[in-house]
Design a protein around this motif. Structure first.
Motif, PDB file in Angstrom:
ATOM      1  N   CYS A  51       0.825  -1.210   0.000  1.00 36.50           N
ATOM      2  CA  CYS A  51       0.000   0.000   0.000  1.00 36.50           C
ATOM      3  C   CYS A  51       0.859   1.259   0.000  1.00 36.50           C
ATOM      4  O   CYS A  51       0.504   2.258  -0.634  1.00 36.50           O
ATOM      5  CB  CYS A  51      -0.928   0.003   1.217  1.00 36.50           C
ATOM      6  N   ASN A 128      -0.621  -6.975  -3.454  1.00 34.53           N
ATOM      7  CA  ASN A 128      -1.161  -5.622  -3.357  1.00 34.53           C
ATOM      8  C   ASN A 128      -0.626  -4.705  -4.444  1.00 34.53           C
ATOM      9  O   ASN A 128      -1.385  -3.983  -5.101  1.00 34.53           O
ATOM     10  CB  ASN A 128      -0.836  -5.055  -1.970  1.00 34.53           C
ATOM     11  N   ASN A 165      -2.988   3.581   6.096  1.00 38.19           N
ATOM     12  CA  ASN A 165      -2.234   2.338   6.223  1.00 38.19           C
ATOM     13  C   ASN A 165      -2.066   1.920   7.676  1.00 38.19           C
ATOM     14  O   ASN A 165      -2.243   0.746   8.032  1.00 38.19           O
ATOM     15  CB  ASN A 165      -0.858   2.499   5.574  1.00 38.19           C
TER      16      ASN A 165
END
Length: 219
Positions: A51, A128, A165
């Protein structure tokens, strides 16, 4: 500057979004069930690291490029879909490991069968990073909470993305804890891990096909 009520709204929205099942959640849960809490937590850290790549890329304009360029989006979409399909096929074709674990379904036996934590981390990271919809999500979601008069919007984006996050880490840890709790109380999960491999593999293939067939969101 964001007021307190807007900040709480941002955090609440982040929690709800991270509770939604998807490839990242499946990755955390499957490793927690198979290899225990530590593997699940490491899987979550790998996803979090991925992320951060999207946050940095969106802050410097790569996210905008994906949103504006059909070619860039398609290339990353196919790379992500191929990676998810590869993971799914690998799980479906994995050699059954349930026999050895059935004879000794304890922590030591699970540790022997577990993937190295480095591979668990990297798997979560690439799951991701290779999903263009994550980049587009940050590009669409985070700017809504940046005040129009903010001087350094890139810095504000990075700060909010980092908060998102950090906000997600307890949720990811929660998924790992719940899955580990289930594994300890449902012996058949530990004794027949090949079934889990097949189910997780089929789901990853499903996510890969869904990503491959998805359209680029409108700018």
């Amino acid at each position: 500057m964001m007021d307190l009520s807007t900040l709480w709204l941002f955090m609440a929205a982040g929690w709800l979004l991270n509770l939604t099942p998807g490839p990242d959640v499946l990755y955390i849960v499957s490793h927690s069930l198979k290899s225990g809490l530590r593997a699940g937590l490491v899987a979550g850290l790998g996803i979090t690291a991925g992320c951060f790549v999207h946050i940095a890329a969106a802050a410097v304009g790569v996210g905008a490029l994906l949103s504006a360029s059909a070619t860039a989006f398609t290339l990353l979409k196919w790379a992500g879909a191929a990676y998810l399909l590869w993971m799914g096929v690998r799980m479906l074709l994995a050699r059954p490991s349930g026999t050895a674990l059935a004879a000794a379904p304890d922590a030591a036996a699970l540790a022997v069968a577990a993937l190295p934590l480095r591979k668990v981390f990297l798997g979560g990271f690439w799951t991701n990073v290779l999903n263009p919809k994550v980049a587009l999500f940050f590009l669409a979601f985070v700017p809504q909470f940046i005040a129009p008069g903010t001087e350094n919007k890139a810095l504000a984006f990075v700060l909010l993305g980092t908060l998102f996050n950090v906000n997600a880490m307890p949720v990811n840890a929660g998924w790992a804890l719940v899955a580990t709790w289930m594994a300890k109380r449902v012996g058949v999960v530990q004794q027949r891990l090949q079934v889990l491999d097949r189910v997780a593999g089929a789901l990853f293939i499903g996510f890969g096909l869904k990503l491959a067939l998805s359209d680029r969101p409108a700018p």
